[in-house]
Write a protein that holds these residues in place. Structure first.
Motif, PDB file in Angstrom:
ATOM      1  N   PHE A 121      35.030   8.031 -35.057  1.00 44.33           N
ATOM      2  CA  PHE A 121      33.922   7.550 -34.231  1.00 44.33           C
ATOM      3  C   PHE A 121      33.318   8.701 -33.426  1.00 44.33           C
ATOM      4  N   PRO A 122      32.038   8.586 -33.045  1.00 44.26           N
ATOM      5  CA  PRO A 122      31.334   9.710 -32.387  1.00 44.26           C
ATOM      6  C   PRO A 122      31.631   9.814 -30.895  1.00 44.26           C
ATOM      7  N   LEU A 123      32.913   9.827 -30.549  1.00 45.02           N
ATOM      8  CA  LEU A 123      33.292   9.816 -29.133  1.00 45.02           C
ATOM      9  C   LEU A 123      32.748  11.023 -28.379  1.00 45.02           C
ATOM     10  N   GLN A 124      32.567  12.148 -29.067  1.00 42.04           N
ATOM     11  CA  GLN A 124      32.089  13.357 -28.400  1.00 42.04           C
ATOM     12  C   GLN A 124      30.654  13.207 -27.902  1.00 42.04           C
ATOM     13  N   HIS A 125      29.939  12.226 -28.401  1.00 44.87           N
ATOM     14  CA  HIS A 125      28.556  11.991 -27.968  1.00 44.87           C
ATOM     15  C   HIS A 125      28.461  10.964 -26.834  1.00 44.87           C
ATOM     16  N   PHE A 126      29.594  10.366 -26.464  1.00 44.83           N
ATOM     17  CA  PHE A 126      29.579   9.317 -25.442  1.00 44.83           C
ATOM     18  C   PHE A 126      29.628   9.920 -24.042  1.00 44.83           C
ATOM     19  N   LEU A 127      29.160   9.176 -23.059  1.00 46.60           N
ATOM     20  CA  LEU A 127      29.384   9.542 -21.666  1.00 46.60           C
ATOM     21  C   LEU A 127      30.897   9.594 -21.433  1.00 46.60           C
ATOM     22  N   PRO A 128      31.440  10.707 -20.944  1.00 42.14           N
ATOM     23  CA  PRO A 128      32.900  10.883 -20.913  1.00 42.14           C
ATOM     24  C   PRO A 128      33.708   9.758 -20.258  1.00 42.14           C
ATOM     25  N   TRP A 349      25.923   6.255 -25.629  1.00 39.91           N
ATOM     26  CA  TRP A 349      25.499   7.584 -26.075  1.00 39.91           C
ATOM     27  C   TRP A 349      24.831   8.339 -24.925  1.00 39.91           C
ATOM     28  N   ALA A 350      25.364   9.508 -24.588  1.00 40.81           N
ATOM     29  CA  ALA A 350      24.866  10.278 -23.444  1.00 40.81           C
ATOM     30  C   ALA A 350      23.430  10.732 -23.639  1.00 40.81           C
ATOM     31  N   GLY A 351      23.061  11.154 -24.847  1.00 42.66           N
ATOM     32  CA  GLY A 351      21.741  11.713 -25.076  1.00 42.66           C
ATOM     33  C   GLY A 351      20.603  10.750 -24.834  1.00 42.66           C
ATOM     34  N   LEU A 352      20.852   9.456 -24.930  1.00 45.03           N
ATOM     35  CA  LEU A 352      19.790   8.472 -24.728  1.00 45.03           C
ATOM     36  C   LEU A 352      19.324   8.423 -23.274  1.00 45.03           C
ATOM     37  N   TYR A 353      20.168   8.865 -22.349  1.00 47.02           N
ATOM     38  CA  TYR A 353      19.823   8.802 -20.924  1.00 47.02           C
ATOM     39  C   TYR A 353      18.857   9.902 -20.509  1.00 47.02           C
ATOM     40  N   THR A 354      18.664  10.884 -21.375  1.00 48.08           N
ATOM     41  CA  THR A 354      17.725  11.961 -21.060  1.00 48.08           C
ATOM     42  C   THR A 354      16.576  12.015 -22.059  1.00 48.08           C
ATOM     43  N   ASP A 355      16.461  11.039 -22.913  1.00 41.93           N
ATOM     44  CA  ASP A 355      15.360  10.965 -23.867  1.00 41.93           C
ATOM     45  C   ASP A 355      14.065  10.669 -23.095  1.00 41.93           C
ATOM     46  N   PRO A 356      13.075  11.553 -23.135  1.00 42.27           N
ATOM     47  CA  PRO A 356      11.867  11.378 -22.305  1.00 42.27           C
ATOM     48  C   PRO A 356      11.168  10.039 -22.532  1.00 42.27           C
ATOM     49  N   ALA A 357      11.056   9.599 -23.787  1.00 44.17           N
ATOM     50  CA  ALA A 357      10.365   8.340 -24.060  1.00 44.17           C
ATOM     51  C   ALA A 357      11.128   7.165 -23.462  1.00 44.17           C
ATOM     52  N   LEU A 358      12.460   7.203 -23.549  1.00 47.89           N
ATOM     53  CA  LEU A 358      13.252   6.107 -22.988  1.00 47.89           C
ATOM     54  C   LEU A 358      13.222   6.125 -21.463  1.00 47.89           C
ATOM     55  N   VAL A 359      13.216   7.323 -20.870  1.00 43.01           N
ATOM     56  CA  VAL A 359      13.169   7.402 -19.403  1.00 43.01           C
ATOM     57  C   VAL A 359      11.842   6.862 -18.880  1.00 43.01           C
ATOM     58  N   ARG A 360      10.759   7.112 -19.611  1.00 42.96           N
ATOM     59  CA  ARG A 360       9.470   6.546 -19.190  1.00 42.96           C
ATOM     60  C   ARG A 360       9.511   5.023 -19.240  1.00 42.96           C
ATOM     61  N   PRO A 366      18.153   7.932 -15.445  1.00 40.93           N
ATOM     62  CA  PRO A 366      18.831   9.074 -14.816  1.00 40.93           C
ATOM     63  C   PRO A 366      19.771   8.660 -13.688  1.00 40.93           C
ATOM     64  N   THR A 367      19.346   7.663 -12.883  1.00 39.19           N
ATOM     65  CA  THR A 367      20.207   7.176 -11.811  1.00 39.19           C
ATOM     66  C   THR A 367      21.452   6.520 -12.390  1.00 39.19           C
ATOM     67  N   LEU A 368      21.276   5.723 -13.424  1.00 38.37           N
ATOM     68  CA  LEU A 368      22.412   5.054 -14.048  1.00 38.37           C
ATOM     69  C   LEU A 368      23.371   6.075 -14.661  1.00 38.37           C
ATOM     70  N   ARG A 369      22.830   7.119 -15.258  1.00 35.17           N
ATOM     71  CA  ARG A 369      23.687   8.157 -15.831  1.00 35.17           C
ATOM     72  C   ARG A 369      24.579   8.767 -14.754  1.00 35.17           C
ATOM     73  N   ARG A 370      23.983   9.106 -13.602  1.00 39.45           N
ATOM     74  CA  ARG A 370      24.793   9.676 -12.514  1.00 39.45           C
ATOM     75  C   ARG A 370      25.862   8.686 -12.063  1.00 39.45           C
ATOM     76  N   ALA A 371      25.496   7.403 -12.002  1.00 37.60           N
ATOM     77  CA  ALA A 371      26.456   6.394 -11.562  1.00 37.60           C
ATOM     78  C   ALA A 371      27.608   6.254 -12.556  1.00 37.60           C
ATOM     79  N   VAL A 372      27.299   6.276 -13.849  1.00 39.10           N
ATOM     80  CA  VAL A 372      28.357   6.146 -14.864  1.00 39.10           C
ATOM     81  C   VAL A 372      29.276   7.364 -14.831  1.00 39.10           C
ATOM     82  N   LEU A 373      28.700   8.552 -14.696  1.00 42.57           N
ATOM     83  CA  LEU A 373      29.516   9.769 -14.684  1.00 42.57           C
ATOM     84  C   LEU A 373      30.461   9.820 -13.483  1.00 42.57           C
ATOM     85  N   ALA A 374      30.078   9.149 -12.388  1.00 43.90           N
ATOM     86  CA  ALA A 374      30.942   9.123 -11.201  1.00 43.90           C
ATOM     87  C   ALA A 374      31.840   7.889 -11.172  1.00 43.90           C
TER      88      ALA A 374
END
Length: 423
Positions: A121-128, A349-360, A366-374
């Motif tokens: 499985f692509p665990l290396q691409h997930f939010l840690p 998937w971590a990369g989806l949180y910084t995808d410009p089209a998805l962020v728009r 971005p806020t959710l990403r910081r919350a998940v990482l903490a």
């Protein structure tokens, strides 16, 4: 000699029976099959209906290994109860289970789900942090599918008029809830404080934001009697006692608290990301008037519990190889993108949180990403259901009757200690 031959045959039969039993316990097909075939995926209610479309993509490409979706009721307690009933009976009715992240340790300890090979499985691409929710005693027993973290929603329009910024600490939150909220006819702060799973999440967040823990050693030790844990519990107990957490919040679940904020009755709300889109709906009284930031802590940003779900394989499924392939498909990047865009659920998937089209499209990413990482996993315990019930009962009674922090800690230590001892 005949006795020796008979004993040898008996020993051989016993060894074969034991090997077969061990194979079944390890989750290997016990019927001589190759582990491939049609599947049943069981999940809680799919509120947006996106999952059937995702599975249609699998079924079109796997006509001989089609997946049947079984949706259980929306309530998490009922979902768990029905899954456990099937698993305890060693039923192979469900092949793949979409389970709450908090159930992984319990299901693994009971032998209901089998360990999985992480290299598939692509665990290396997930939010840690999300990967830790799928482990128990150092082994991977499931694969993260959806994640979640609590956010602090705030009335941006009100804070702007008051010349204040969103709070980063508990002291700032308390001060604004006590002073600004009354000036604008609002209650201060609310979370989910009814005695159910949401209260366990809120209590765990407060404790871990202060640097404490409720349990340690994957449920083997009670650690709630520490200065840090006491500080976290006092944040909630003092808030209700002093009134900046309104008493009506003791009856709030996710939806009641969201509605209170959306109706313009709260300055601050702790809730999951799903509330963002609903808060900006045309019918919302606060549409365009609020923002979201990570949860505050005693001295800076706090720490949410990780929500979401993991995909696990029934230890008694006859089609475990196909089940693993299905999980690989569901955790692939294209499907994870649909989890967000069609299901309105936070992907792993971590990369989806910084995808410009998805962020728009989803500005809170971005806020959710910081919350998940903490964030951190919820209490890990083979007896999670009983542990959570004890936390809910003790804390709700303490909030309702204004119990002291010391009395609350003493009761939590006693009741959780009894569970750990029995376990």
């Amino acid at each position: 000699m005949r006795w020796k031959h008979a004993a040898g045959r008996a020993l051989l039969v016993c060894c074969l029976l034991f090997a077969g039993s061990a194979s079944a316990r390890a989750g290997e097909p016990g019927d001589g099959s190759d582990g491939r075939g049609p599947l049943t995926l069981v999940t809680g209610g799919d509120l947006t209906g996106y999952l059937r479309g995702v599975l249609r993509g699998w079924n079109d490409r796997h006509p001989h290994e089609k997946v049947t979706l079984v949706e259980l009721p929306d309530a998490a307690d009922e979902v768990r109860a029905q899954m456990v009933t099937e698993l305890r009976s060693r039923s192979d009715r469900f092949d793949v289970l979409n389970i709450d992240v908090a159930w992984t340790s319990e299901f693994a300890a009971a032998g209901w789900i089998k360990p999985v090979d992480g290299t598939r499985f692509p665990l290396q691409h997930f939010l840690p942090p999300v990967v830790d929710t799928a482990t128990f005693r150092g082994r991977l027993y499931a694969v993260p599918y959806v994640t979640n973290a609590g956010l602090l929603y705030y009335r941006k329009d009100v804070l702007d008029r008051a010349g204040a910024r969103p709070p980063r600490t508990w002291a700032e939150l308390e001060q604004l809830a006590k002073t600004v909220a009354p000036e604008y006819g609002l209650d201060g702060y609310a979370g989910q404080f009814l005695p159910y799973e949401g209260l366990t999440a809120n209590v765990t967040e407060a404790v871990q934001s202060a640097g404490g823990t409720v349990l340690a050693g994957e449920g083997s030790r009670v650690t709630v009697d520490s200065p840090a844990a006491r500080r976290g519990l006092s944040f909630l107990l003092d808030g209700v006692r002093e009134g900046w957490i309104p008493r009506r919040a003791l009856s709030f679940k996710e939806e009641e608290s969201r509605q209170a904020f959306q109706d313009g009755r709260l300055l601050f709300l702790r809730n999951w990301p799903y509330a963002y889109a609903l808060g900006n709906a045309p019918s919302s009284k606060v549409a365009g008037k609020f923002g979201a930031v990570p949860l505050p802590g005693p001295d800076g940003p706090g720490s949410s519990v990780l929500g979401g779900s993991n995909l696990a394989i029934n230890a008694h499924s006859r089609h475990q190889r196909t089940a693993a392939d299905l999980i690989s498909y569901l955790t692939s990047e294209p499907v994870q993108r649909r989890v967000l865009t069609k299901g309105a659920l936070p992907p792993v998937w971590a990369g989806l949180y910084t995808d410009p089209a998805l962020v728009r499209r989803f500005p809170y990413l971005p806020t959710l990403r910081r919350a998940v990482l903490a964030a951190k996993p919820r209490l890990k315990s083979p007896q999670y259901d009983q542990v959570s019930l004890a936390v809910q009962a003790v804390m709700h009674e303490a909030l309702l009757h204004h119990r002291s922090t010391s009395a609350t800690v003493a009761r939590l230590t006693r009741e959780l200690g009894a569970l750990v001892h029995r376990g």
